[in-house]
Enzyme design. Sequence first.
Site, mmCIF file in Angstrom:
data_model
loop_
_atom_site.group_PDB
_atom_site.id
_atom_site.type_symbol
_atom_site.label_atom_id
_atom_site.label_comp_id
_atom_site.label_asym_id
_atom_site.label_seq_id
_atom_site.Cartn_x
_atom_site.Cartn_y
_atom_site.Cartn_z
ATOM 1 N N LEU A 234 0.845 -1.196 0.000
ATOM 2 C CA LEU A 234 0.000 0.000 0.000
ATOM 3 C C LEU A 234 0.878 1.244 0.000
ATOM 4 O O LEU A 234 1.595 1.511 0.960
ATOM 5 C CB LEU A 234 -0.920 0.004 1.225
ATOM 6 C CG LEU A 234 -1.967 1.111 1.259
ATOM 7 C CD1 LEU A 234 -3.006 0.907 0.156
ATOM 8 C CD2 LEU A 234 -2.655 1.157 2.622
ATOM 9 N N HIS B 36 7.164 2.106 10.969
ATOM 10 C CA HIS B 36 7.728 3.271 10.273
ATOM 11 C C HIS B 36 6.754 4.434 10.388
ATOM 12 O O HIS B 36 5.531 4.244 10.365
ATOM 13 C CB HIS B 36 7.945 2.894 8.803
ATOM 14 C CG HIS B 36 8.770 3.860 8.024
ATOM 15 N ND1 HIS B 36 8.295 5.091 7.616
ATOM 16 C CD2 HIS B 36 10.049 3.765 7.558
ATOM 17 C CE1 HIS B 36 9.244 5.708 6.930
ATOM 18 N NE2 HIS B 36 10.314 4.934 6.884
#
Length: 334
Positions: free
Chosen positions: A125, A229
């Site tokens: 994604l 992240h």
Amino acid sequence: MLIVRPAGPSDLASLMELAVLSGRGFTSLPEDEATLLNRLTLSEASFSGAIAPREAWYTLMLEDSETGRIEGLGGVRAAVGVARPHFSFRVMTLAQFSSAINTRFDHKALVLVNECAGWTEVGSLYLRPERRSGGAGSLLARSRYMLIGTERQRFSETVMAELRGYFAPDGTCPFWDGVASKFFRLPFDEADHMVMSTDGQFILDLAPRHPIYVELIDTAAQEAIGRVHIEGEAARAMLEHEGFRGSGLIDIFDGGPTYSVPRDSIRTIERTEVLAAMKGDPADAPERLVSTASLGGFRAIRAKVRIEEGVATLDGGAIDALRLKSGEMVRVRQ
């Protein structure tokens, strides 16, 4: 209008551009034309039904119909760990007890496992930074579940998602530096590239076979275990909204968490119904996620949909975007 559609070899230039934008650690989107072309060719074969269901890897492109520009991509891999093992670390607690001193010690450890074999993976994604608002991310992410819902039997009863692990502001990956690099002894970027561009034999050859005690690794690497992240926080929130939860597994390279959910418990799949499409005026009906009901010509959009007596009324623009004929079936997310 933003349209989610199948990817094919003609999308190579756009996919390469997105790969460059995605940056370090986005393993499924390497900056390598040959690898990306192979993936696009596999996607085309997957949508056409030319390969076995468990070998399919569907890549979806988010396209702006007005400009023709590709704004993002997502993917669904029907089954991981089929052709080769899919390794993860499981974060486990190992208990030790000494009757001599009547003391118990609980140690956290990383244990190499291959638990995800056969699971369906939603991933890859990625959106252009300027598109990360206004619902584009939600459309792209949920279209993957709409795709799975079209023919559930082609996908596993368990669906997983791997989130990119934490990188420090200086660009270093603490988990790689503190743990993984000790075994693979390659620069992170080289090892990351090899995951997608080779058969992964180097992982089978070099990955640790024995538990790694967390207390023995440096603090920065410990703190990176299961950490996402900064660019993956929105993706994690969307996964949790769909019912995904942490599985206790982490990536062996960057320490990012693996989330999982039973396929039929995914919220978008649970709350989707199949209706006959009709061209007309939806008036002030609410916007909904709507897709085609077949895998082969899959397309998904957000559009106003009026639902009455088993019929979904959409305007001409939505019908054209989905490439439907009046009376064909659509899937509508309630």
